[in-house]
Write an enzyme that holds these catalytic residues in place. Structure first.
Site, PDB file in Angstrom:
ATOM      1  N   GLY A 198      64.182  45.225  -1.295  1.00 11.13           N
ATOM      2  CA  GLY A 198      64.372  46.272  -2.133  1.00 11.13           C
ATOM      3  C   GLY A 198      63.034  46.930  -2.545  1.00 11.13           C
ATOM      4  CD  GLN A 230      58.136  47.912  -5.221  1.00 11.94           C
ATOM      5  OE1 GLN A 230      59.428  47.865  -5.241  1.00 11.94           O
ATOM      6  NE2 GLN A 230      57.646  46.773  -4.595  1.00 11.94           N
ATOM      7  CB  CYS A 237      57.395  42.087  -5.130  1.00 12.99           C
ATOM      8  SG  CYS A 237      57.402  43.506  -5.883  1.00 12.99           S
ATOM      9  CG  LEU A 238      58.468  44.701   0.286  1.00 15.89           C
ATOM     10  CD1 LEU A 238      59.282  46.169   0.322  1.00 15.89           C
ATOM     11  CD2 LEU A 238      57.969  44.071   1.324  1.00 15.89           C
ATOM     12  CG  HIS A 279      62.708  42.139  -7.659  1.00 14.79           C
ATOM     13  ND1 HIS A 279      61.994  41.071  -7.510  1.00 14.79           N
ATOM     14  CD2 HIS A 279      62.162  43.377  -7.389  1.00 14.79           C
ATOM     15  CE1 HIS A 279      60.836  41.422  -7.207  1.00 14.79           C
ATOM     16  NE2 HIS A 279      60.981  42.717  -6.940  1.00 14.79           N
ATOM     17  CD  GLU A 280      63.748  46.609  -5.997  1.00 14.33           C
ATOM     18  OE1 GLU A 280      62.849  47.118  -6.301  1.00 14.33           O
ATOM     19  OE2 GLU A 280      63.541  45.381  -5.189  1.00 14.33           O
ATOM     20  CG  HIS A 284      59.821  46.797  -9.433  1.00 14.86           C
ATOM     21  ND1 HIS A 284      58.320  46.545  -9.479  1.00 14.86           N
ATOM     22  CD2 HIS A 284      60.209  46.059  -8.190  1.00 14.86           C
ATOM     23  CE1 HIS A 284      58.296  45.551  -8.504  1.00 14.86           C
ATOM     24  NE2 HIS A 284      59.254  45.331  -7.627  1.00 14.86           N
TER      25      HIS A 284
HETATM   26 NI    NI Z   1      59.413  44.162  -6.030  1.00 19.60          NI
END
Ligand code: NI
Length: 176
Positions: free
Chosen positions: A48, A53, A99-100, A141-142, A145
């Site tokens: 995701g 981000q 997480c990226l 999770h998203e 963010h």
């Molecule tokens: Ni993330």
């Protein structure tokens, strides 16, 4: 266009994102960038990616939903599975989450198993959908963010450890 992914330390990552008013050319272009950038991630791969981000303060994210990359705009949680589960099993499941924006760090986080949201489709229509299991985890999770919350904040709340994967070994990191 493949965009640079911001680190969790970037102040843009802790802002509350704005709602998309109209799905216009700019929004469509951001959705394409999110999909392309998510697809391009290898080692670690991602499941995701949210607009903040890539530095965009808008309520949009891309996710891998059972192998298909999709885009969700203006998600709002309608229901989250809080009903008492059968037997004495918890309704929440603990999984290693990453997480990226913080590559190679993971923590055992509890997320609800089912989440129902309403959101805006790319054609501008309102939709409702229920997500389960891994997809429900990604959605939670998203959405975090979009509210300026990263999974490390959730680990702290749940008093769970953070690990770094170094040469295939898990090293516990002290959270301050
Ligand atoms: Ni993330």
């Amino acid at each position: 266009m493949i965009r640079k992914i911001l680190s969790t330390k970037n102040p843009k990552m802790s802002q509350i994102c704005k709602k998309v008013k109209v799905v216009d050319k700019k929004v469509i272009s951001i959705t394409k960038d999110l999909k392309e950038t998510l697809k391009a991630q290898k080692e670690p791969e991602g499941v995701g990616l949210a607009a903040p981000q890539i530095g965009e303060n808008l309520r949009i994210f891309a996710m891998n939903d059972n192998g298909k990359i999709r885009v969700i705009i203006n998600p709002e949680i309608l229901e989250i599975s809080k009903e008492k589960p059968k037997k004495e099993k918890s309704d929440e499941k603990e999984i290693m989450e990453g997480c990226l924006s913080l590559p190679n760090y993971y923590g055992p986080l509890k997320r609800f198993q089912r989440v129902k949201i309403k959101y805006l489709g790319l054609n501008g229509t309102l939709k409702e959908e229920e997500f389960k299991g891994l997809s429900a985890q990604i959605v939670q999770h998203e959405i975090d963010h979009l509210n300026g919350i990263v999974f490390v904040n959730r680990l702290l709340e749940q008093k769970q450890p953070l690990y770094k994967l170094e040469n295939d070994e898990w090293v516990e990191i002290e959270l301050i």
